[in-house]
Design a protein around this motif. Structure first.
Motif, PDB file in Angstrom:
ATOM      1  N   MET A 182       0.836  -1.200   0.000  1.00 28.77           N
ATOM      2  CA  MET A 182       0.000   0.000   0.000  1.00 28.77           C
ATOM      3  C   MET A 182       0.873   1.253   0.000  1.00 28.77           C
ATOM      4  O   MET A 182       0.561   2.247  -0.672  1.00 28.77           O
ATOM      5  N   ILE A 183       1.980   1.206   0.738  1.00 30.01           N
ATOM      6  CA  ILE A 183       2.915   2.333   0.731  1.00 30.01           C
ATOM      7  C   ILE A 183       3.497   2.524  -0.673  1.00 30.01           C
ATOM      8  O   ILE A 183       3.638   3.650  -1.151  1.00 30.01           O
ATOM      9  N   GLU A 184       3.833   1.425  -1.354  1.00 30.33           N
ATOM     10  CA  GLU A 184       4.356   1.506  -2.726  1.00 30.33           C
ATOM     11  C   GLU A 184       3.358   2.197  -3.650  1.00 30.33           C
ATOM     12  O   GLU A 184       3.729   3.060  -4.460  1.00 30.33           O
ATOM     13  N   PHE A 185       2.084   1.816  -3.557  1.00 31.45           N
ATOM     14  CA  PHE A 185       1.061   2.428  -4.399  1.00 31.45           C
ATOM     15  C   PHE A 185       0.908   3.912  -4.064  1.00 31.45           C
ATOM     16  O   PHE A 185       0.748   4.751  -4.956  1.00 31.45           O
ATOM     17  N   PHE A 186       0.957   4.234  -2.774  1.00 30.72           N
ATOM     18  CA  PHE A 186       0.841   5.619  -2.342  1.00 30.72           C
ATOM     19  C   PHE A 186       1.985   6.465  -2.901  1.00 30.72           C
ATOM     20  O   PHE A 186       1.763   7.554  -3.443  1.00 30.72           O
ATOM     21  N   VAL A 187       3.206   5.961  -2.795  1.00 25.65           N
ATOM     22  CA  VAL A 187       4.380   6.689  -3.289  1.00 25.65           C
ATOM     23  C   VAL A 187       4.307   6.858  -4.806  1.00 25.65           C
ATOM     24  O   VAL A 187       4.680   7.901  -5.347  1.00 25.65           O
ATOM     25  N   THR A 188       3.799   5.840  -5.501  1.00 24.09           N
ATOM     26  CA  THR A 188       3.613   5.964  -6.950  1.00 24.09           C
ATOM     27  C   THR A 188       2.607   7.060  -7.268  1.00 24.09           C
ATOM     28  O   THR A 188       2.772   7.799  -8.247  1.00 24.09           O
ATOM     29  N   GLY A 189       1.567   7.165  -6.437  1.00 21.54           N
ATOM     30  CA  GLY A 189       0.593   8.237  -6.609  1.00 21.54           C
ATOM     31  C   GLY A 189       1.230   9.609  -6.472  1.00 21.54           C
ATOM     32  O   GLY A 189       0.898  10.547  -7.212  1.00 21.54           O
TER      33      GLY A 189
END
Length: 288
Positions: A182-189
């Motif tokens: 979820m952190i990875e997706f957030f950082v990609t955002g």
């Protein structure tokens, strides 16, 4: 004569009472199989999709968020489809989808081929060779369920998420995502200034709007290190704090390296993980 007319009317009324008219009797009933187009969006594995879209096959790409569509042609690709816009007009529409700038940002799309609608994901960065006279300097990639990248041979997590978004399964998938993903997706955002990714990864609160505005100021953002706990040790937890080192760049701050913590929360054991956007915002602002 008037009595005859009266008898006719009474007779008709009696017949209607005994044999009521079915108002739907003359309506044409269509089963799904009778319709010229199937409106079901399919999530098909690459091994199936690649046969539906053989080399040189022309098809339509529909962008999920904007609804804009354009024609493309598959040119090559063994692990996913290497594709080119068909004409200069199609290139122009595709670039409009990306706000006028070519980008590696993944987008959820629907591939329309014949009467089929297939969930897929694409990026918008021209690379490699191109053979069509379309004003597009190269080709771009379309991934289907189970597609992998040419270089790593692994599935791209963000393409996977976008495929599920196109197929209406995004929220269901996010319930299976561990906090580190979820952190990875957030950082990609943050990296791509993607409002949809930010929306689905953060817990909405009073600073959510400020965070989304802050994201627009980042010209670069990535995590350089992150502390992990075994995922099995997280069972039953509703709050998790993850120490990370981040590097980012804005026009005002320049290059910054900072040690912060990411807090993830669940509303219940049945809920999914979300980023505490207020805590993150305050960390970046230096308020915590």
């Amino acid at each position: 004569m008037r009595n005859f007319s009266l008898f006719v009317i009474i007779g008709i009324l009696i017949c209607l009472c005994i044999f009521p008219v079915d108002s739907k009797a003359n309506e044409q009933k269509y089963d799904d199989d009778d319709l010229p187009i199937s409106f079901e969006i399919e999530i098909l594995p690459w091994e199936v999709a690649k046969d539906i879209l053989p080399k040189y096959k022309k098809f339509i790409v529909i962008d999920v968020e904007t609804g804009k569509q354009y024609q493309v042609q598959r040119r090559s690709g063994s692990r996913h489809a290497d594709v080119q816009p068909l004409t200069t007009k199609d290139t122009k529409i595709m670039k409009e989808v990306y706000d006028g700038k070519w980008s590696w940002k993944r987008r959820a799309i629907i591939v329309k081929v014949g009467d089929q609608f297939i969930a897929a994901s694409m990026h918008g960065m021209p690379h490699g060779g191109g053979a069509l006279q379309n004003g597009f300097p190269g080709h771009f990639c379309i991934h289907f369920y189970g597609s992998t990248t040419h270089r790593s041979g692994k599935m791209d997590k963000l393409h996977h998420l976008m495929i599920l978004k196109a197929g209406g399964k995004e929220e269901e998938y996010l319930h299976t995502v561990d906090p580190y993903e979820m952190i990875e997706f957030f950082v990609t955002g943050l990296k791509y200034q993607d409002p949809h990714l930010l929306k689905v990864t953060i817990a909405e609160n009073k600073t959510s709007t400020k965070l989304k505005k802050m994201a627009k100021s980042f010209t670069y953002f990535r995590i350089t290190s992150m502390s992990f706990l075994p995922v099995e040790d997280l069972e039953g937890q509703l709050v998790l704090e993850v120490p990370v080192e981040v590097k980012y760049h804005t026009d005002k701050s320049g290059k910054v390296t900072k040690n912060i913590s990411m807090i993830l929360i669940k509303n219940s054991v049945m809920d999914r993980w979300r980023i505490d956007s207020e805590h993150f915002f305050n960390q970046i602002q230096g308020k915590n």
